[in-house]
Design an enzyme around this catalytic site. Structure first.
Site, short mmCIF file in Angstrom:
data_model
loop_
_atom_site.label_atom_id
_atom_site.label_comp_id
_atom_site.label_asym_id
_atom_site.label_seq_id
_atom_site.Cartn_x
_atom_site.Cartn_y
_atom_site.Cartn_z
N LYS A 94 0.85 -1.18 0.00
CA LYS A 94 0.00 0.00 0.00
C LYS A 94 0.89 1.25 0.00
O LYS A 94 1.49 1.61 1.01
CB LYS A 94 -0.91 0.02 1.23
CG LYS A 94 -2.09 0.94 0.97
CD LYS A 94 -2.58 1.73 2.16
CE LYS A 94 -1.70 2.78 2.69
NZ LYS A 94 -1.61 4.02 1.92
N CYS A 138 13.87 10.63 7.60
CA CYS A 138 13.74 10.23 9.00
C CYS A 138 15.07 10.29 9.75
O CYS A 138 15.10 10.53 10.94
CB CYS A 138 13.20 8.81 9.05
SG CYS A 138 14.13 7.70 7.97
N GLU A 166 9.69 15.82 15.57
CA GLU A 166 10.14 15.71 14.18
C GLU A 166 9.40 16.75 13.35
O GLU A 166 8.17 16.73 13.26
CB GLU A 166 9.83 14.30 13.68
CG GLU A 166 10.38 14.04 12.31
CD GLU A 166 10.12 12.61 11.85
OE1 GLU A 166 8.96 12.15 11.95
OE2 GLU A 166 11.07 11.96 11.39
P1 NAD Z 1 2.39 8.41 7.84
O1 NAD Z 1 2.64 7.65 9.08
O2 NAD Z 1 1.41 9.49 7.83
O3 NAD Z 1 1.96 7.43 6.65
C1 NAD Z 1 2.75 6.36 6.22
C2 NAD Z 1 1.88 5.34 5.53
O4 NAD Z 1 0.96 4.80 6.47
C3 NAD Z 1 1.04 5.87 4.38
O5 NAD Z 1 1.01 4.89 3.36
C4 NAD Z 1 -0.33 6.04 5.02
O6 NAD Z 1 -1.39 5.94 4.09
C5 NAD Z 1 -0.37 4.87 5.96
N1 NAD Z 1 -1.26 5.02 7.10
C6 NAD Z 1 -1.72 6.16 7.66
N2 NAD Z 1 -2.53 5.88 8.71
C7 NAD Z 1 -2.55 4.54 8.82
C8 NAD Z 1 -3.18 3.64 9.72
N3 NAD Z 1 -3.95 4.08 10.72
N4 NAD Z 1 -3.00 2.32 9.55
C9 NAD Z 1 -2.20 1.85 8.57
N5 NAD Z 1 -1.58 2.65 7.67
C10 NAD Z 1 -1.76 3.98 7.81
O7 NAD Z 1 3.84 8.92 7.41
P2 NAD Z 1 4.20 9.85 6.18
O8 NAD Z 1 3.77 11.23 6.56
O9 NAD Z 1 3.72 9.24 4.90
O10 NAD Z 1 5.79 9.75 6.17
C11 NAD Z 1 6.62 10.55 6.95
C12 NAD Z 1 7.06 9.81 8.18
O11 NAD Z 1 7.73 8.61 7.83
C13 NAD Z 1 8.06 10.59 9.02
O12 NAD Z 1 7.71 10.53 10.37
C14 NAD Z 1 9.37 9.86 8.78
O13 NAD Z 1 10.30 10.00 9.81
C15 NAD Z 1 8.92 8.46 8.59
N6 NAD Z 1 9.91 7.68 7.85
C16 NAD Z 1 10.69 6.79 8.54
C17 NAD Z 1 11.66 6.07 7.87
C18 NAD Z 1 12.54 5.11 8.62
O14 NAD Z 1 13.17 4.28 7.98
N7 NAD Z 1 12.63 5.16 9.93
C19 NAD Z 1 11.85 6.22 6.51
C20 NAD Z 1 11.04 7.12 5.83
C21 NAD Z 1 10.06 7.84 6.52
#
Ligand code: NAD
Length: 483
Positions: A175, A285, A384
């Protein structure tokens, strides 16, 4: 979308727009998947896992993944342009970290492990009340994996998840994030047209509705969730996964520190500090967003890093000279601008930046920003921001620097700079982080475990540690000879 081997529209017939964050223009439409579509995708992945030989046929998996590698390479330049358009990531960064480095080893490394990994190992036999028992430990796929991807580095995260999940014999429902679906739909078309990956082994469900991700988390037919995204969503996933106790791999947020020790080479490390925090407009991140500077050299470091930030070339991500593009969306833009106000309200000193650039009237751009006189307890040091915002924090001595660096709910990464590598290593070993970079040397690659301590996540992406996360362990007792 790709469901059970077929390229299909949403069952509702609806689509949603994919926006270019640099121009705010619509670049295309995407199928808006529904809960019914997610249900079909999960059923397909379950059937493919339970009734085909995907989980046991090493030769098929290696061949099919190398076909996917060739297919991805055949459309490398189409991926490149689409990634620039849908993420706003500058061409230079897509060309290095995001696309080209990932295509180098993201699939090839786990395919190599299909051949080299110790799938079975023998333990010494034991004597159980006079009966000899021979023993074997066997590694098997976990089952159906729900792979949930964020928008910041979408193809990189997707390929590292798929490479390891599929090489280990799992089936997957992928997804993508609603902000960046095209890389996943292009991949889905390649899987359908150019590989022998059997129907149902990989399914791709796009949707504007985050609850589609949640459907994967709560469904008992899904054995594991591999999630990359924010800590808030990771926490919610952990709660929602609790009733089915599925395996969780969570890659979450970070607020990493860069400790400039008092003997650091400022000529090299200060420009790098500015480039790290502005890479992809701070939407990484692991980026060091807190710069820890010795009090004895604090004013000099603040002035020098502000000057560097003012030199960062930003704007049109298509321009090969540009280092920084926009943030992803109007929502993220408002969020970052909100933190710029919070920082000033908290009493931090805005040294440079702090606004939407006046000369760019389209696109979600933010000026490279430096806050000085930051106390580590402030929200701009603890939370963050995910924007091009550097908090420069003074410290008294080495112990104080380590204390401040570790005083964070996160523990993803850290940089330590010193002209004495032994000293830097000593400090690195005291940091509660999953990745430590001495003098900004970055170990990241498909064979290097990547992930965080504390609220930065559970588990590791990549490396043997990442590969094993997608495996179950079965211990066999066999009638045998003790001697
Ligand atoms: P997000 O958590 O808003 O969304 C990530 C994904 O989760 C999306 O596909 C979203 O549709 C899905 N999602 C949202 N709510 C959900 C739920 N309740 N259940 C299941 N899936 C759900 O994050 P974002 O804004 O897309 O990405 C940015 C974040 O990702 C930042 O906090 C960043 O630090 C983190 N990130 C971490 C890494 C790592 O390796 N640690 C790498 C890249 C990004």
């Amino acid at each position: 979308m790709l469901i059970d081997g077929e390229l299909v529209p949403s069952s509702s017939g609806r689509v949603f727009d994919n926006l270019n964050p640099a121009t705010e223009e619509i670049i295309g439409e995407v199928a808006d998947g529904t809960l019914a579509d997610a249900d079909l995708a999960i059923a397909a992945a379950r059937r493919a896992f339970d009734t085909t030989d995907w989980s046991t046929n090493h030769e098929l998996r290696a061949r099919a993944l190398l076909q996917l590698q060739d297919a991805l390479e055949s459309e490398r330049d189409l991926f490149r342009q689409e990634l620039i358009d849908e993420t706003g990531m500058p061409r230079s960064l897509v060309g290095s970290a995001h696309l080209d480095a990932t295509l180098e080893d993201g699939l090839r490394y786990p395919v190599g492990l299909i051949r080299d990994f110790a799938w079975e190992r023998e333990l010494a036999p034991v004597d159980k009340a006079g009966r000899a028992v021979a023993r074997r430990v066997r590694k098997e796929a976990v089952g159906v994996v729900g792979a949930i991807v964020p928008w910041n580095v979408p193809l990189e995260v997707t390929l590292h998840k798929l490479g390891q999940a599929l090489a280990t014999g799992n089936t997957v429902v992928l997804k993508p994030a609603p902000d960046t679906p095209f890389n996943a739909t292009r991949l889905a078309r390649l899987v359908a047209h150019k590989t022998d990956i059997p129907a149902g082994v990989l399914n791709v469900v796009t949707s504007s509705d985050h609850l589609i991700g949640e459907a994967l988390v709560t469904d008992p037919r899904v054995d594991m969730i591999s999630f990359t995204g924010s800590t808030a969503t990771g926490r919610r996933i952990a709660e929602k996964a609790a009733p089915t106790l599925k395996r969780l791999f969570l890659e979450l947020g970070g607020k990493s520190a860069h400790i400039l020790l008092d003997d650091a080479d400022l000529d090299v490390q200060v420009p790098l500090a500015a480039r790290w925090v502005t890479a992809h407009a701070g939407q990484g991140c692991h980026l060091p967003t807190r710069l820890l500077a010795p009090r004895t050299r604090y004013d000099e470091i603040v002035a020098r890093v502000a000057a560097e930030m003012e030199q960062i070339p930003y704007g049109d991500p298509n321009d090969p000279e540009v280092h920084m593009g926009p943030v992803i969306s109007t929502r993220q833009h408002e969020r970052v601008l909100g933190y710029l106000r919070i920082g000033q309200d908290e009493g931090a000193r805005l040294v440079t930046g702090g606004r939407r650039p006046a000369h760019l009237d389209k696109g979600y751009f933010i000026e490279p920003t430096v806050f000085a006189d930051v106390d580590n307890a402030m929200r701009i040091a603890q939370e963050e921001i995910f924007g091009p915002v550097l908090a420069v924090i003074p410290y008294d001595d080495e112990d104080d620097a380590v204390r401040i660096a570790n005083d964070s709910p996160y523990g993803l990464a850290g940089n330590i700079s010193s002209t004495d590598p032994e000293r830097a290593l000593r400090v690195a070993n005291r940091l509660r982080v999953g990745v430590a970079r001495i003098n900004s040397a970055d170990p990241y690659a498909a064979d290097a475990p990547f992930g965080g301590y504390k609220q930065s996540g559970l588990g590791r992406q990549n490396g043997i540690e990442g590969f094993e996360q997608y495996l179950q362990t079965k211990t066999l007792g066999l009638p045998g000879d003790v001697r």
